[in-house]
Scaffold this motif. Structure first.
Motif, PDB file in Angstrom:
ATOM      1  N   ASP A   5      25.503  -4.834  49.568  1.00  0.00           N
ATOM      2  CA  ASP A   5      26.725  -5.453  49.851  1.00  0.00           C
ATOM      3  C   ASP A   5      27.756  -5.534  48.455  1.00  0.00           C
ATOM      4  OD1 ASP A   5      26.565  -5.468  52.498  1.00  0.00           O
ATOM      5  OD2 ASP A   5      25.846  -7.481  52.722  1.00  0.00           O
ATOM      6  N   GLN A   6      26.740  -5.793  47.393  1.00  0.00           N
ATOM      7  CA  GLN A   6      27.543  -5.970  45.970  1.00  0.00           C
ATOM      8  C   GLN A   6      27.451  -5.054  45.100  1.00  0.00           C
ATOM      9  OE1 GLN A   6      26.161  -9.915  45.262  1.00  0.00           O
ATOM     10  NE2 GLN A   6      26.995 -10.835  46.993  1.00  0.00           N
ATOM     11  N   HIS A   7      26.622  -4.076  44.984  1.00  0.00           N
ATOM     12  CA  HIS A   7      26.400  -3.192  43.908  1.00  0.00           C
ATOM     13  C   HIS A   7      26.209  -1.707  44.618  1.00  0.00           C
ATOM     14  CE1 HIS A   7      25.681  -6.451  41.210  1.00  0.00           C
ATOM     15  NE2 HIS A   7      25.247  -6.984  42.235  1.00  0.00           N
ATOM     16  N   TYR A   8      26.758  -0.738  43.644  1.00  0.00           N
ATOM     17  CA  TYR A   8      26.339   0.612  43.697  1.00  0.00           C
ATOM     18  C   TYR A   8      24.893   0.903  43.427  1.00  0.00           C
ATOM     19  CZ  TYR A   8      31.329   1.673  44.141  1.00  0.00           C
ATOM     20  OH  TYR A   8      32.723   1.709  44.542  1.00  0.00           O
ATOM     21  N   THR A   9      24.353   2.077  43.726  1.00  0.00           N
ATOM     22  CA  THR A   9      22.970   2.279  43.221  1.00  0.00           C
ATOM     23  C   THR A   9      22.830   2.539  41.804  1.00  0.00           C
ATOM     24  OG1 THR A   9      23.180   4.628  43.852  1.00  0.00           O
ATOM     25  CG2 THR A   9      22.582   3.464  45.655  1.00  0.00           C
ATOM     26  N   PHE A  10      21.762   2.731  41.149  1.00  0.00           N
ATOM     27  CA  PHE A  10      21.505   2.990  39.980  1.00  0.00           C
ATOM     28  C   PHE A  10      22.123   4.457  39.665  1.00  0.00           C
ATOM     29  CE2 PHE A  10      19.170   5.114  36.694  1.00  0.00           C
ATOM     30  CZ  PHE A  10      19.236   4.237  35.593  1.00  0.00           C
ATOM     31  N   ILE A  11      21.563   5.381  40.499  1.00  0.00           N
ATOM     32  CA  ILE A  11      22.241   6.785  40.291  1.00  0.00           C
ATOM     33  C   ILE A  11      23.645   6.820  40.215  1.00  0.00           C
ATOM     34  CG2 ILE A  11      22.528   8.992  41.629  1.00  0.00           C
ATOM     35  CD1 ILE A  11      19.583   8.551  42.763  1.00  0.00           C
TER      36      ILE A  11
END
Length: 177
Positions: A5-11
């Motif tokens: 809900d708060q962050h994009y993936t590492f990729i």
């Protein structure tokens, strides 16, 4: 590995920052090419600029795929509607230009015609046949696209800094490691 809900993936974060660095480098080298006289340095920088453009195209295709696969976290509820629309429009234009600009540069280089070495590993095949007049027009479009990308980057970076330094609302943390 999914968007929270708060962050994009590492990729997605890695692609974002890698593309950001390569775009800034390509824009800087592209601007420097206008100031340099003909010679070995200009030829080397031009080869670097062309290879970086092809790299950006590949990275953007990966980023687009990652966006479709993983999605994007929603902006926090407190972000006003006009900022949501501005953010969407800016991101859409950046994606479109960062995909189209390398293709236009590739076509312009092909029509010139000039080789398009990819960091000395191989030559990228021409996209279209020789047409010097078309090449000139495409290079002009390529330059205009570069200026548009620069303007959008200023807007994007300015908004990110406003959220990070003034509002301190966590919007930038969504894309930070």
């Amino acid at each position: 590995m999914t968007v929270t809900d708060q962050h994009y993936t590492f990729i997605q974060k890695a692609l974002h920052w890698l593309i950001a660095l390569t775009v800034l480098g390509a824009l800087g080298v592209g601007a420097a090419l206008d100031w340099l006289g003909n010679g070995a340095l200009k030829n080397q920088l031009y080869a670097l600029h062309k290879a970086t453009g092809i790299l950006i195209l590949g990275l953007m295709l990966l980023r687009l795929a990652a966006r479709f696969i993983f999605g994007a976290p929603p902006l926090p509820a407190h972000v006003p509607g006009w900022q949501r629309k501005a953010s969407s429009a800016t991101h859409f234009l950046l994606y479109a230009l960062l995909l189209a600009m390398p293709v236009v540069g590739w076509a312009a280089t092909s029509a010139f015609p000039a080789p398009l070495p990819f960091f000395g590993l191989f030559d990228v095949p021409p996209l279209i046949g020789k047409d010097r007049e078309l090449s000139k027009q495409l290079f002009e479009i390529h330059e205009i696209m570069g200026k548009a990308i620069f303007a959008l980057l200023i807007l994007h970076i300015g908004a990110a800094l406003q959220h990070a330094l003034i509002k301190k609302d966590g919007v930038l943390r969504r894309m930070w490691f």
